[in-house]
Design a protein around this motif. Structure first.
Motif, PDB file in Angstrom:
ATOM      1  N   ALA A  45     -36.722  13.579  20.375  1.00 21.73           N
ATOM      2  CA  ALA A  45     -36.847  13.322  21.813  1.00 21.73           C
ATOM      3  C   ALA A  45     -35.722  12.389  22.221  1.00 21.73           C
ATOM      4  N   ASP A  46     -35.284  12.514  23.495  1.00 23.62           N
ATOM      5  CA  ASP A  46     -34.180  11.653  23.934  1.00 23.62           C
ATOM      6  C   ASP A  46     -34.595  10.649  25.007  1.00 23.62           C
ATOM      7  N   ASN A  47     -35.906  10.522  25.235  1.00 24.27           N
ATOM      8  CA  ASN A  47     -36.389   9.462  26.126  1.00 24.27           C
ATOM      9  C   ASN A  47     -37.863   9.210  25.833  1.00 24.27           C
ATOM     10  N   GLY A  48     -38.381   8.123  26.392  1.00 23.09           N
ATOM     11  CA  GLY A  48     -39.741   7.730  26.094  1.00 23.09           C
ATOM     12  C   GLY A  48     -40.799   8.722  26.519  1.00 23.09           C
ATOM     13  N   ARG A  49     -40.607   9.324  27.680  1.00 18.26           N
ATOM     14  CA  ARG A  49     -41.615  10.283  28.164  1.00 18.26           C
ATOM     15  C   ARG A  49     -41.696  11.494  27.231  1.00 18.26           C
ATOM     16  N   GLU A  50     -40.546  11.994  26.799  1.00 18.07           N
ATOM     17  CA  GLU A  50     -40.539  13.116  25.856  1.00 18.07           C
ATOM     18  C   GLU A  50     -41.175  12.708  24.530  1.00 18.07           C
ATOM     19  N   ALA A  51     -40.966  11.473  24.134  1.00 19.49           N
ATOM     20  CA  ALA A  51     -41.542  10.990  22.882  1.00 19.49           C
ATOM     21  C   ALA A  51     -43.060  11.038  22.911  1.00 19.49           C
ATOM     22  N   ILE A  52     -43.644  10.610  24.026  1.00 17.22           N
ATOM     23  CA  ILE A  52     -45.109  10.610  24.143  1.00 17.22           C
ATOM     24  C   ILE A  52     -45.648  12.037  24.038  1.00 17.22           C
ATOM     25  N   MET A  82     -33.282   3.765  26.729  1.00 13.39           N
ATOM     26  CA  MET A  82     -33.217   5.190  27.031  1.00 13.39           C
ATOM     27  C   MET A  82     -33.513   5.395  28.511  1.00 13.39           C
ATOM     28  N   PRO A  83     -32.994   6.461  29.108  1.00 17.65           N
ATOM     29  CA  PRO A  83     -33.255   6.720  30.531  1.00 17.65           C
ATOM     30  C   PRO A  83     -34.685   7.196  30.763  1.00 17.65           C
ATOM     31  N   GLY A  84     -35.192   6.947  31.951  1.00 19.52           N
ATOM     32  CA  GLY A  84     -36.509   7.451  32.327  1.00 19.52           C
ATOM     33  C   GLY A  84     -37.635   6.557  31.888  1.00 19.52           C
ATOM     34  N   MET A  85     -37.763   6.347  30.586  1.00 25.27           N
ATOM     35  CA  MET A  85     -38.749   5.425  30.031  1.00 25.27           C
ATOM     36  C   MET A  85     -38.172   4.870  28.746  1.00 25.27           C
ATOM     37  N   ASN A  86     -38.088   3.555  28.639  1.00 19.88           N
ATOM     38  CA  ASN A  86     -37.478   2.972  27.451  1.00 19.88           C
ATOM     39  C   ASN A  86     -38.456   2.910  26.288  1.00 19.88           C
ATOM     40  N   GLY A  87     -37.949   2.477  25.140  1.00 19.06           N
ATOM     41  CA  GLY A  87     -38.740   2.511  23.923  1.00 19.06           C
ATOM     42  C   GLY A  87     -39.926   1.574  23.907  1.00 19.06           C
ATOM     43  N   ILE A  88     -39.814   0.438  24.567  1.00 24.24           N
ATOM     44  CA  ILE A  88     -40.928  -0.498  24.619  1.00 24.24           C
ATOM     45  C   ILE A  88     -42.085   0.098  25.423  1.00 24.24           C
ATOM     46  N   GLU A  89     -41.767   0.656  26.577  1.00 27.25           N
ATOM     47  CA  GLU A  89     -42.794   1.288  27.408  1.00 27.25           C
ATOM     48  C   GLU A  89     -43.448   2.449  26.660  1.00 27.25           C
ATOM     49  N   ALA A  90     -42.626   3.258  25.991  1.00 22.53           N
ATOM     50  CA  ALA A  90     -43.150   4.410  25.263  1.00 22.53           C
ATOM     51  C   ALA A  90     -44.055   3.969  24.115  1.00 22.53           C
ATOM     52  N   THR A  91     -43.681   2.895  23.447  1.00 19.51           N
ATOM     53  CA  THR A  91     -44.494   2.391  22.338  1.00 19.51           C
ATOM     54  C   THR A  91     -45.870   1.955  22.819  1.00 19.51           C
ATOM     55  N   VAL A  92     -45.911   1.265  23.948  1.00 17.84           N
ATOM     56  CA  VAL A  92     -47.196   0.844  24.520  1.00 17.84           C
ATOM     57  C   VAL A  92     -48.097   2.054  24.739  1.00 17.84           C
ATOM     58  N   GLY A 132     -43.380   0.909  34.118  1.00 21.74           N
ATOM     59  CA  GLY A 132     -42.700   2.196  34.020  1.00 21.74           C
ATOM     60  C   GLY A 132     -42.415   2.884  35.330  1.00 21.74           C
ATOM     61  N   HIS A 133     -42.446   2.164  36.434  1.00 15.52           N
ATOM     62  CA  HIS A 133     -42.232   2.782  37.734  1.00 15.52           C
ATOM     63  C   HIS A 133     -40.751   2.888  38.085  1.00 15.52           C
ATOM     64  N   SER A 134     -40.417   3.931  38.799  1.00 17.04           N
ATOM     65  CA  SER A 134     -39.082   4.084  39.364  1.00 17.04           C
ATOM     66  C   SER A 134     -38.972   3.232  40.620  1.00 17.04           C
ATOM     67  N   ASN A 135     -37.743   3.025  41.089  1.00 15.20           N
ATOM     68  CA  ASN A 135     -37.557   2.287  42.345  1.00 15.20           C
ATOM     69  C   ASN A 135     -38.312   2.955  43.492  1.00 15.20           C
ATOM     70  N   LYS A 136     -38.298   4.280  43.515  1.00 14.57           N
ATOM     71  CA  LYS A 136     -38.972   5.012  44.582  1.00 14.57           C
ATOM     72  C   LYS A 136     -40.475   4.790  44.552  1.00 14.57           C
ATOM     73  N   SER A 137     -41.078   4.853  43.354  1.00 11.00           N
ATOM     74  CA  SER A 137     -42.535   4.693  43.275  1.00 11.00           C
ATOM     75  C   SER A 137     -42.938   3.244  43.557  1.00 11.00           C
ATOM     76  N   ILE A 138     -42.086   2.285  43.180  1.00 14.73           N
ATOM     77  CA  ILE A 138     -42.361   0.889  43.513  1.00 14.73           C
ATOM     78  C   ILE A 138     -42.341   0.707  45.029  1.00 14.73           C
ATOM     79  N   ALA A 139     -41.331   1.293  45.664  1.00 16.09           N
ATOM     80  CA  ALA A 139     -41.215   1.196  47.119  1.00 16.09           C
ATOM     81  C   ALA A 139     -42.458   1.764  47.800  1.00 16.09           C
ATOM     82  N   GLU A 140     -42.958   2.896  47.309  1.00 16.49           N
ATOM     83  CA  GLU A 140     -44.150   3.506  47.888  1.00 16.49           C
ATOM     84  C   GLU A 140     -45.380   2.636  47.652  1.00 16.49           C
ATOM     85  N   GLY A 175     -40.072   9.951  36.989  1.00 18.11           N
ATOM     86  CA  GLY A 175     -38.844   9.514  37.651  1.00 18.11           C
ATOM     87  C   GLY A 175     -38.140   8.494  36.812  1.00 18.11           C
ATOM     88  N   HIS A 176     -36.866   8.331  37.036  1.00 14.71           N
ATOM     89  CA  HIS A 176     -36.066   7.403  36.254  1.00 14.71           C
ATOM     90  C   HIS A 176     -36.145   6.013  36.822  1.00 14.71           C
TER      91      HIS A 176
END
Length: 227
Positions: free
Chosen positions: A36-43, A60-70, A170-178, A225-226
């Motif tokens: 996998a090349d990002n955290g979401r794919e890893a999960i 990693m883009p999208g979701m980093n390794g710490i977030e994915a590990t959690v 793990g939120h993107s800027n867009k989802s935080i804004a919403e 989202g990234h």
């Protein structure tokens, strides 16, 4: 180990994954079941391929390794995770272990150390790179804090703390804004101010800081989202 050990490779650099695969497949008792090349794919890959061990990159883009590990540890607590990273700073070590990682090894480690780390983690032990200082290890075991965390954290505004928490979740800027009813541009400004105040330079570093400070939550479910 007498049975084949199933391993998932997670890194956003194809060359790194290729090198790890070449190194590991020389062992008859190790099988690379997926990459996998990002955290979401890893999960997703953990759910599909049931590896016993995940070799996890951090940045990693999208979701980093710490977030994915959690998230992996939450969904699949029996899966072992070994962080494979270039970060030496104690905040990353602390955050990785707090996230549930079972080991932490630097990318400049020797092949011999790499094999020792994998075997140790697969046997249920916690492995920390020989290049991680005793001070870092003892500081974590003693519940140590960032050396300047108190004064710096107190300088954050309530809005900056809110944004920091959502970034760590793990939120993107867009989802935080919403979620907090701001414009994306304003969220980006808050993130820039956070990085400047904390002297952190990417989403992984912000996440590491937030986990160490106990600021992550499940107030809002992560959206795609990234970051």
């Amino acid at each position: 180990m007498n049975c084949t050990q199933r391993i998932l490779l997670v890194d956003d650099h194809t060359l790194v994954r290729d090198a790890l695969r070449a190194l590991l497949t020389a062992n008859p008792d190790i099988e690379i079941v997926a990459e996998a090349d990002n955290g979401r794919e890893a999960i997703v890959a953990v759910g599909q391929h049931a590896p016993q061990l995940v070799l996890m990159d951090m940045d990693m883009p999208g979701m980093n390794g710490i977030e994915a590990t959690v998230e992996i540890k939450r969904r699949y607590p029996g899966v072992r995770v070994l962080m494979v990273t270039a970060h030496r700073d104690e905040s990353y070590v602390h955050a990785s272990l707090s996230a549930g990682a079972d080991g932490y090894i630097l990318k400049n480690a020797s092949q011999d150390e790499f094999h020792v780390a994998i075997r140790s983690v697969l046997r249920g032990k916690t492995y920390l790179s020989i290049d991680v200082s005793d001070k870092v290890v003892s500081g974590f075991l003693a519940g140590g804090k960032f050396t300047d965390a108190g004064s710096v954290h107190e300088s954050l505004t309530p809005r900056e703390r809110e944004v920091l928490q959502l970034v760590a979740d793990g939120h993107s800027n867009k989802s935080i804004a919403e979620a907090i009813q701001l414009s994306v541009k304003t969220v980006e400004k808050h993130r820039s101010q956070l990085m400047a105040k904390l002297d952190l330079h990417n989403a992984s570093a912000l996440t590491a800081y937030a986990i160490k400070r106990g600021l992550t939550s499940q107030a809002f479910p992560p959206k795609a989202g990234h970051i």
